[in-house]
Design an enzyme around this catalytic site. Structure first.
Site: not given
Lengths: 332, 413
Positions: A54-55, A77-81, A84, A124
């Site tokens: 949960s970002e 974990q990745f900027a793309d995540y 949220p 990613h």
């Protein structure tokens, strides 16, 4: 660069018990990119631990910890995540000091791997720096080599305000000049791969000149610094290549001094073109260097599409596109 | 406020798995009900009266290869043989694609090893027109729907035969016709979209239902909780599947589950009935899925279904599980292998044999290899016919705006 980032965490945690590390897979395993390897073992599981996926939770709880007085350094974990957690970053972390007139503050670092070059496709590969630089109250950092990564991360952890720390993942294991069909060069063969084991900081807001020159100024950051340097060498132009290192605060004097000297300016980033950070840089150069400019300011950036998988190298703004833009600036 | 100075200091709880690499896996504390032990409520049972179903494990196949209890009997031998073939096909497909990734024919792969029953069996409870909103580990939905393997391989290879033009990471399939929604890759985002799709079906007085999919780890995302609120409020015709394969990359399921006991029990806070099922038991997955789907079709609203299974392989080709869990853990997992269990049952009832199994394995291997040759004749990520870079600029919008036309020209297309 992974070792340098791990080492920065280690030194920060050793020097200050308020530094805590949290994120997905960062605890026992040490992170999917290994940037937190060994920290849980050394500092215990209440100072370096796994978070639920949960970002929002990671950023939101980190804000609470920072407000308490800790110095959280959390990993997305990745900027793309990151999305949220974006509301927590923009509406909360960035404004806590302002809305409470300094009664509550948020000394928080949010690290996230960014950029393409690893066949990560649309989820990613993104470079969302402009989504942070547009937000008042955030600092945004993006190193281009291990020595800087360590010093900038330590400076970010010491900083009293929230810092977004973007790590170009294609640079984790070595410099990358955009020639994807050539063998990978490890950092240990690169001068900036030498990292002092000591605690040191690289100040936020200070650019670095990677190559001095008089024909034109290239403004860049992250992976694209290496791509720009390669294009310059291949073309044989006498370009000045500036690695911004910190986007906010921006080292305006370094930019202005260089462009006033060369009279030409090219901006290179991997993120999509439209409303990208290059637009901000172009506005600064236009305002401060207008009477010194001998050519229109050019930009090389990612196309305004999502990052494709098969078309990785058609999308990535490699040395050929940078070289073409250098010629355009020089011939204008 | 009073001064809190005479209290003992607090301490932070950080859950940890019982065993780490080097340790001996031990699942003896995991309570596994006997096959046939868990009751089967009426389809229209009040959720308040079936809270126990979230804490047991619905199982049909016992250790001796018998199908027992109130959840047995939902499938004919012919259907079960199909199911076995689907699972064997998925496993053979995974094995080939894993090797193809190691050979550099694609960038990345994610396999289903040990989890084949979940998606293969669930697909058989759906009707034409229903829609799955899958994660990256439900390709069995496509296999069981009869989607051509060669098309799946073209997606994995990002070649010119990929219907999504090589845009997505390998295994992010999409097939509207087969009820398989385009996979996002960002976790949990599509769980709530499944609820919306189901709400639309109800708004339009249609008869279609949706199936949402999520892993144990991703239930921590807010999207999961939003999905449950909306599904509960609007009684959306959706099956809310949770695949609990014990591991979220290196993070054990206790980090996402917290103190809630089971993932299925998350449904209770929203008044949604919840089943917990043996995910390695093809018959149990089918029976529980069919129960939940029927509930949705009768307009009785959503059901949460937790499939208890085990991710026997790494999270993906980028992951090595030996760094965070004992190597023998997957063998120690008490719910066994879904293919061996269904095979044993079919043999026990005289509907299958070792010889037929060996023959089926050979046929399936041949089918997969032929599909692979066909896909590779088109191309792989690095060779052969690949999507044109021109395609990169398509589908960003329905109509290409001028700035993209300009950029496409700059790119030379």
């Amino acid at each position: 660069m992974i070792e340098a980032i791990q080492n920065a965490h280690d030194l920060a945690m050793g020097a200050d018990e308020r530094v805590v590390v949290m994120g997905q897979d960062v605890g026992y395993f040490g992170g999917v990119f290994r940037c937190t390897a060994g920290l849980q073992k050394k500092y215990g599981k209440t100072r370096c631990f796994d978070a639920p996926i949960s970002e929002l939770g990671i950023v939101g709880t980190a804000i609470g910890m920072a407000a308490y007085g800790l110095r959280p350094c959390v990993e997305i974990q990745f900027a793309d995540y990151m999305y949220p957690g974006y509301d927590q970053i923009v509406s909360e972390a960035a404004r806590l000091r302002y809305r409470s007139a300094g009664e509550f503050t948020c000394p928080l670092v949010i690290r996230m791997p960014t950029g393409g070059g690893i066949y990560g496709a649309q989820t990613h590969s993104q470079s969302p720096e402009a989504l942070f630089t547009h937000v008042a109250g955030l600092k945004t950092v993006i190193p281009s080599n291990p020595a800087d990564a360590k010093g900038l991360l330590l400076a970010a952890i010491e900083d009293p305000d929230p810092v977004i720390f973007l790590e170009p993942k294609r640079l984790y294991n070595g410099p990358f000049d955009g020639h994807h069909d050539r063998p990978v060069v490890p950092w240990k063969k690169h001068e900036a791969g030498e990292v002092s084991p000591d605690y040191y900081t690289v100040p936020l807001g200070k650019a670095a000149t990677r190559r001095e020159g008089s024909d034109l100024t290239i403004l860049s950051y992250g992976t694209m610094v290496h791509v720009a340097l390669a294009a310059v060498e291949e073309l044989g132009v006498d370009a000045e290549v500036i690695d911004l290192r910190t986007l906010i605060p921006l080292d305006k004097p370094a930019i202005v001094e260089s462009v006033r000297k060369t009279g030409r300016c090219l901006i290179v980033h991997e993120a999509t073109l439209t409303s990208g950070y290059g637009a901000e840089l172009a506005a600064v150069v236009q305002r401060e260097c207008f009477y010194h400019l001998e050519a229109p300011i050019e930009r090389v950036a990612g196309w305004d599409t999502p990052y494709p998988h098969a078309g990785e190298w058609d999308y990535f703004p490699g040395p050929n596109r940078v070289a073409a833009a250098i010629k355009a600036v020089m011939e204008a | 406020m009073t001064e809190a100075n005479d209290r003992l200091p607090l301490s932070l709880t950080v859950p940890e798995p019982d065993v780490r690499p080097g340790g001996q896996p031990d699942f003896s504390h995991v309570r596994i009900p006997q096959a046939g032990e868990i009751r089967r409520p009426a389809i229209d049972e009040d959720p308040e009266n079936m809270r126990d179903l979230a804490f047991g494990i619905i199982r049909v196949l016992d250790r001796d290869g018998n199908a027992v209890g109130p959840w047995a009997g939902s499938l004919s031998p012919e259907e079960l043989r199909d199911g076995l073939r689907h699972m064997m096909t998925l496993r053979a497909y995974d094995a080939r694609m894993l090797v193809a990734q190691r050979q550099g024919k694609t960038s990345f792969y994610m396999q289903h090893l040990g989890e084949e029953a979940v998606s293969c069996a669930f697909q058989r409870v759906l009707n034409k027109g229903d829609m799955n909103f899958p994660t990256y580990r439900q390709a069995g939905l496509l296999v069981a729907a009869g989607y051509p393997l060669v098309k799946m391989m073209c997606q994995v290879y990002s070649n010119d035969g990929d219907s999504a033009r090589g845009r997505q990471l390998p295994v992010f399939y999409s097939s509207k016709e087969n009820g398989f929604f385009s996979i996002s890759g960002n976790l949990a985002t599509q769980y709530v979209q499944a609820v919306g799709w189901a709400m639309a079906s109800a708004i339009m007085r249609d008869t279609k239902i949706a199936a949402a999919w999520i892993g144990d780890g991703s239930t921590a995302e807010s999207d999961f909780h939003a999905a449950l609120v909306f599904a509960s409020t609007y009684k959306a015709p959706v099956v809310l599947n949770i695949v609990n394969n014990q591991w979220a990359i290196s993070t054990f399921q206790g980090i996402a589950r917290g103190g809630s006991g089971t993932f299925a029990a998350r449904g209770h806070g929203f008044g949604i009935p919840a089943l917990r099922v043996d995910g390695n038991d093809y018959l149990a997955v089918h029976a529980a899925g069919a129960w939940a789907a029927e509930r949705a079709r009768r307009n009785l609203g959503p059901t949460v279904v937790e499939y208890v299974t085990y991710r026997a392989a790494g999270h993906s080709t980028s992951d090595d599980p030996s760094g965070y869990r004992p190597k023998q853990e997957s063998e120690a997992w008490p719910l066994g292998d879904p293919i061996l269990r269904l095979k044993g049952y079919l043999i026990a009832i005289g509907e299958w044999s070792e010889e037929r199994h060996v023959q089926a394995e050979a046929e399936i291997a041949d089918t997969v290899v032929r599909a692979q040759k066909e896909a590779e004749a088109i191309g792989t990520l690095q060779s052969g016919r690949r999507p044109s870079p021109k395609d990169m600029f398509e589908d960003v919008y329905a109509e290409m705006p001028p700035h993209l036309v300009e950029q496409r020209q700059q790119a030379g297309y």
